[in-house]
Design a protein around this motif. Structure first.
Motif, PDB file in Angstrom:
ATOM      1  N   LYS A 108       4.792 -16.441 -13.456  1.00 41.03           N
ATOM      2  CA  LYS A 108       5.375 -15.109 -13.535  1.00 41.03           C
ATOM      3  C   LYS A 108       4.660 -14.203 -12.526  1.00 41.03           C
ATOM      4  CE  LYS A 108       6.379 -13.511 -17.579  1.00 41.03           C
ATOM      5  NZ  LYS A 108       6.253 -12.907 -18.949  1.00 41.03           N
ATOM      6  N   TYR A 109       5.423 -13.477 -11.724  1.00 38.74           N
ATOM      7  CA  TYR A 109       4.861 -12.635 -10.669  1.00 38.74           C
ATOM      8  C   TYR A 109       5.229 -11.169 -10.912  1.00 38.74           C
ATOM      9  CZ  TYR A 109       4.237 -17.053  -8.202  1.00 38.74           C
ATOM     10  OH  TYR A 109       3.871 -18.325  -7.859  1.00 38.74           O
ATOM     11  N   SER A 110       4.272 -10.319 -10.572  1.00 44.73           N
ATOM     12  CA  SER A 110       4.487  -8.885 -10.704  1.00 44.73           C
ATOM     13  C   SER A 110       3.846  -8.166  -9.518  1.00 44.73           C
ATOM     14  CB  SER A 110       3.883  -8.370 -12.016  1.00 44.73           C
ATOM     15  OG  SER A 110       3.998  -6.970 -12.111  1.00 44.73           O
ATOM     16  N   CYS A 111       4.350  -6.996  -9.163  1.00 47.52           N
ATOM     17  CA  CYS A 111       3.827  -6.212  -8.044  1.00 47.52           C
ATOM     18  C   CYS A 111       2.621  -5.392  -8.507  1.00 47.52           C
ATOM     19  CB  CYS A 111       4.915  -5.300  -7.482  1.00 47.52           C
ATOM     20  SG  CYS A 111       4.348  -4.216  -6.156  1.00 47.52           S
ATOM     21  N   GLN A 112       1.444  -5.715  -7.991  1.00 49.61           N
ATOM     22  CA  GLN A 112       0.232  -5.002  -8.382  1.00 49.61           C
ATOM     23  C   GLN A 112       0.255  -3.546  -7.905  1.00 49.61           C
ATOM     24  OE1 GLN A 112      -3.147  -7.209  -6.988  1.00 49.61           O
ATOM     25  NE2 GLN A 112      -2.857  -8.878  -8.469  1.00 49.61           N
ATOM     26  N   HIS A 113       0.849  -3.298  -6.747  1.00 49.90           N
ATOM     27  CA  HIS A 113       0.923  -1.928  -6.236  1.00 49.90           C
ATOM     28  C   HIS A 113       1.740  -1.047  -7.182  1.00 49.90           C
ATOM     29  CE1 HIS A 113       1.130   1.367  -3.378  1.00 49.90           C
ATOM     30  NE2 HIS A 113       2.460   1.399  -3.566  1.00 49.90           N
ATOM     31  N   CYS A 114       2.844  -1.596  -7.679  1.00 52.59           N
ATOM     32  CA  CYS A 114       3.670  -0.834  -8.618  1.00 52.59           C
ATOM     33  C   CYS A 114       2.914  -0.545  -9.903  1.00 52.59           C
ATOM     34  CB  CYS A 114       4.963  -1.594  -8.930  1.00 52.59           C
ATOM     35  SG  CYS A 114       6.069  -1.795  -7.522  1.00 52.59           S
ATOM     36  N   GLU A 115       2.126  -1.499 -10.357  1.00 53.03           N
ATOM     37  CA  GLU A 115       1.355  -1.314 -11.585  1.00 53.03           C
ATOM     38  C   GLU A 115       0.313  -0.219 -11.411  1.00 53.03           C
ATOM     39  OE1 GLU A 115      -0.244  -5.128 -12.479  1.00 53.03           O
ATOM     40  OE2 GLU A 115       1.660  -5.977 -13.162  1.00 53.03           O
ATOM     41  N   LYS A 116      -0.323  -0.194 -10.242  1.00 49.35           N
ATOM     42  CA  LYS A 116      -1.369   0.806  -9.990  1.00 49.35           C
ATOM     43  C   LYS A 116      -0.780   2.199  -9.792  1.00 49.35           C
ATOM     44  CE  LYS A 116      -4.556  -2.531  -7.925  1.00 49.35           C
ATOM     45  NZ  LYS A 116      -5.281  -2.935  -6.691  1.00 49.35           N
ATOM     46  N   GLY A 130       1.943   3.351 -11.148  1.00 45.09           N
ATOM     47  CA  GLY A 130       2.691   3.793 -12.314  1.00 45.09           C
ATOM     48  C   GLY A 130       4.180   3.553 -12.221  1.00 45.09           C
ATOM     49  N   THR A 131       4.579   2.840 -11.181  1.00 49.58           N
ATOM     50  CA  THR A 131       5.997   2.508 -11.030  1.00 49.58           C
ATOM     51  C   THR A 131       6.337   1.278 -11.862  1.00 49.58           C
ATOM     52  OG1 THR A 131       5.910   3.343  -8.765  1.00 49.58           O
ATOM     53  CG2 THR A 131       7.822   2.014  -9.355  1.00 49.58           C
ATOM     54  N   GLN A 132       7.541   1.317 -12.400  1.00 50.05           N
ATOM     55  CA  GLN A 132       7.968   0.163 -13.196  1.00 50.05           C
ATOM     56  C   GLN A 132       7.964  -1.094 -12.329  1.00 50.05           C
ATOM     57  OE1 GLN A 132       8.566   0.111 -16.453  1.00 50.05           O
ATOM     58  NE2 GLN A 132       9.045  -2.072 -16.465  1.00 50.05           N
ATOM     59  N   PRO A 133       7.104  -2.075 -12.615  1.00 47.87           N
ATOM     60  CA  PRO A 133       7.039  -3.282 -11.767  1.00 47.87           C
ATOM     61  C   PRO A 133       8.260  -4.178 -11.950  1.00 47.87           C
ATOM     62  CG  PRO A 133       5.614  -3.535 -13.670  1.00 47.87           C
ATOM     63  CD  PRO A 133       6.157  -2.131 -13.738  1.00 47.87           C
ATOM     64  N   ASN A 134       8.633  -4.817 -10.886  1.00 51.72           N
ATOM     65  CA  ASN A 134       9.737  -5.787 -10.915  1.00 51.72           C
ATOM     66  C   ASN A 134       9.137  -7.171 -11.117  1.00 51.72           C
ATOM     67  OD1 ASN A 134      12.151  -7.054 -10.746  1.00 51.72           O
ATOM     68  ND2 ASN A 134      12.411  -6.775  -8.546  1.00 51.72           N
ATOM     69  N   ILE A 135       9.291  -7.692 -12.307  1.00 50.71           N
ATOM     70  CA  ILE A 135       8.658  -8.962 -12.675  1.00 50.71           C
ATOM     71  C   ILE A 135       9.616 -10.116 -12.392  1.00 50.71           C
ATOM     72  CG2 ILE A 135       7.658 -10.308 -14.556  1.00 50.71           C
ATOM     73  CD1 ILE A 135       6.849  -7.677 -15.861  1.00 50.71           C
ATOM     74  N   LYS A 136       9.103 -11.135 -11.756  1.00 46.23           N
ATOM     75  CA  LYS A 136       9.872 -12.335 -11.453  1.00 46.23           C
ATOM     76  C   LYS A 136       9.219 -13.538 -12.118  1.00 46.23           C
ATOM     77  CE  LYS A 136      12.919 -10.506  -8.581  1.00 46.23           C
ATOM     78  NZ  LYS A 136      14.377 -10.526  -8.841  1.00 46.23           N
ATOM     79  N   GLN A 137      10.046 -14.388 -12.691  1.00 48.90           N
ATOM     80  CA  GLN A 137       9.534 -15.605 -13.325  1.00 48.90           C
ATOM     81  C   GLN A 137      10.433 -16.778 -12.978  1.00 48.90           C
ATOM     82  OE1 GLN A 137       9.353 -15.585 -17.620  1.00 48.90           O
ATOM     83  NE2 GLN A 137       7.793 -17.163 -17.672  1.00 48.90           N
TER      84      GLN A 137
END
Length: 212
Positions: free
Chosen positions: A14-22, A24-31
């Motif tokens: 499962k992958y997520s955007c660390q920049h979005c997490e930092k 506060g943007t809703q991250p786009n998670i891919k699995q």
């Protein structure tokens, strides 16, 4: 060399955007998607299902015995689970069964017979399996014809009926089939639209009985 059973482990990253997490943007998670399976959300592979189906229906090995055999390999698969798999596989085979039935009903000659079958925990005294066969005497025959109509390779289909041996059973299966239907002379087949023909094996039996 003893048979081997192996467990296939599928790891879905499962992958997520660390920049979005930092930020506060809703991250786009891919699995990674789930590998395709004959039974959705099931862990039985095609090879396992084919093993169980072949053992049960080809070699008459009940599920409770197969359950014991799997335990000898350290695998816990209950007969209830395998029974559920068999029913779901039956649904998967419906298109194949329907296509084979269409081909069979286009043949000039079909042989039919019925026999009793014991069903566990069924209140009915008897249930029946009807069998319908078509094709040449040898599976290798490819240039065989009956009255100028080519005969396809052998097809054998079974039709289970709950406690019924009436003429409605073959009539429902055969539908508008108007070719030759070879049977043992049982009266129920007289309700079908086909032209009934006798069986030489049954005719010969009467001569043998008279001779003895």
């Amino acid at each position: 060399i003893p048979a081997k059973v192996k467990v296939i482990e599928n790891i879905r990253l499962k992958y997520s955007c660390q920049h979005c997490e930092k930020s506060g943007t809703q991250p786009n998670i891919k699995q990674a998607s789930v590998p395709s399976s004959p039974i959705p959300k099931g862990y039985a592979t095609p090879s396992l299902l084919s093993q169980i189906i072949t053992s049960k229906y080809q070699y008459a090995l009940p599920l409770y015995r197969q359950e014991t055999m799997f335990k000898q390999h350290g695998i816990e698969i209950s007969r209830r689970t395998m029974s559920d798999w068999m029913m779901k596989c039956g649904a998967l085979f419906k298109p194949l069964h329907q296509r084979l039935r269409e081909i069979q009903l286009s043949q000039p000659v079909i042989q039919a017979d019925e026999t009793t079958v014991k069903v566990i925990n069924d209140e009915r005294a008897k249930s029946y399996i009807w069998v319908y066969c078509s094709g040449a005497d040898s599976p290798a025959s490819s240039n065989v014809a009956f009255k100028g109509i080519p005969i396809m390779r052998n097809i054998v289909l079974f039709d289970y009926q709950n406690g019924s041996r009436s003429g409605a059973c073959p009539l429902k299966f055969l539908g508008d089939f108007n070719g030759y239907l070879q049977t043992d002379g049982y009266a129920a087949y007289q309700k079908v639209n086909a032209e009934l023909v006798g069986c030489w094996a049954h005719a010969r039996r009467k001569f043998i009985e008279a001779q003895t």
